[in-house]
Design an enzyme around this catalytic site. Structure first.
Site, PDB file in Angstrom:
ATOM      1  N   ASP A  34      47.235 148.064  11.573  1.00 58.46           N
ATOM      2  CA  ASP A  34      48.412 148.496  12.094  1.00 58.46           C
ATOM      3  C   ASP A  34      48.850 148.481  13.546  1.00 58.46           C
ATOM      4  OD1 ASP A  34      48.251 149.109   9.440  1.00 58.46           O
ATOM      5  OD2 ASP A  34      48.612 151.403   9.807  1.00 58.46           O
ATOM      6  N   LYS A  96      51.966 147.742   3.963  1.00 58.75           N
ATOM      7  CA  LYS A  96      51.421 149.037   3.409  1.00 58.75           C
ATOM      8  C   LYS A  96      52.526 150.157   3.828  1.00 58.75           C
ATOM      9  CE  LYS A  96      47.995 150.583   6.562  1.00 58.75           C
ATOM     10  NZ  LYS A  96      48.288 151.924   7.051  1.00 58.75           N
ATOM     11  N   CYS A 130      45.456 156.628   9.584  1.00 55.97           N
ATOM     12  CA  CYS A 130      44.966 155.449   8.810  1.00 55.97           C
ATOM     13  C   CYS A 130      43.554 155.079   8.891  1.00 55.97           C
ATOM     14  CB  CYS A 130      45.831 154.248   9.122  1.00 55.97           C
ATOM     15  SG  CYS A 130      47.674 154.303   8.880  1.00 55.97           S
TER      16      CYS A 130
END
Length: 210
Positions: A34, A96, A130
């Protein structure tokens, strides 16, 4: 394909055996989490995290270590920053909405690239979200997780530091980008050693941990 499962050991043997967390390129994968442009203004030391992660990515490519990447809700948060250089290595990130990177489609890609995965090097953001959930899921699957601390961050340095401490407590290996890079070929006689050495000739960018 399967993630490596440690064999059952009797208690007396277990007390003598210690997992040292050695990296072997043939059973290691790199996960990049990310690192998107919308996060740049808010993540502590974002540019340095991306720069250091790019060094690890370059080492992984040199050693034929499969690399998986994700983007959190790219429709709203945009694409991965170009300086990570996913495109250079034809890496297509998986979209996601959950914190964890452990997505069915990502695991399927990894299965195609590598029959057995014992270790994952994990870079990206955010440490306490995450990175945290991805680490827990991988550990539950029996996979060693190596987190270069200069390749992960959060908005808050408090969340970053205590997020790392939490991950150390559950069994992740906290390391550095240079340690990971050199650990992929710890012998100067290795044909790729010089390439790795070039990557670390300049020190990693400082990310404010010390």
């Amino acid at each position: 394909f399967h993630f490596y499962k440690r064999p059952f050991q009797t208690p007396d043997i277990m007390s003598l055996v210690r997992n040292l967390g050695k990296l072997s390129p043939s059973t290691t994968a790199l996960f990049l989490c990310d690192m998107q442009a919308k996060f740049r203004p808010t993540i502590s030391h974002f540019d340095a995290i991306v720069h250091n992660s790019n060094r690890v990515l370059s080492a992984a490519q040199l050693m034929s270590v499969p690399t998986m990447a994700t983007e959190q809700y790219p429709k709203g948060l945009g694409a991965t920053v170009p300086e990570l250089e996913l495109g250079k290595f034809d890496i297509i990130p998986h979209a996601k909405t959950c914190f964890t990177m452990i997505l069915p489609q990502l695991l399927e890609e990894l299965k195609t690239a590598q029959s057995e995965t014992k270790s994952v090097i994990l870079c990206g953001i955010e440490t306490h979200a995450c990175i945290h959930h991805t680490t827990l899921d991988l550990l539950e699957m029996g996979v060693d997780v190596h987190i270069p601390v200069d390749c992960v961050s959060s908005r808050s340095m408090t969340d970053r530091k205590f997020g790392l401490e939490r991950l150390r407590q559950v069994g992740a290996f906290l390391t550095t980008s240079e340690c990971v890079i050199l650990g992929l070929a710890p012998d100067a006689a290795h044909p790729s050693f010089r390439g790795l050495q070039k990557l670390v000739m300049t020190s990693a960018m400082d990310t404010g941990l010390l």
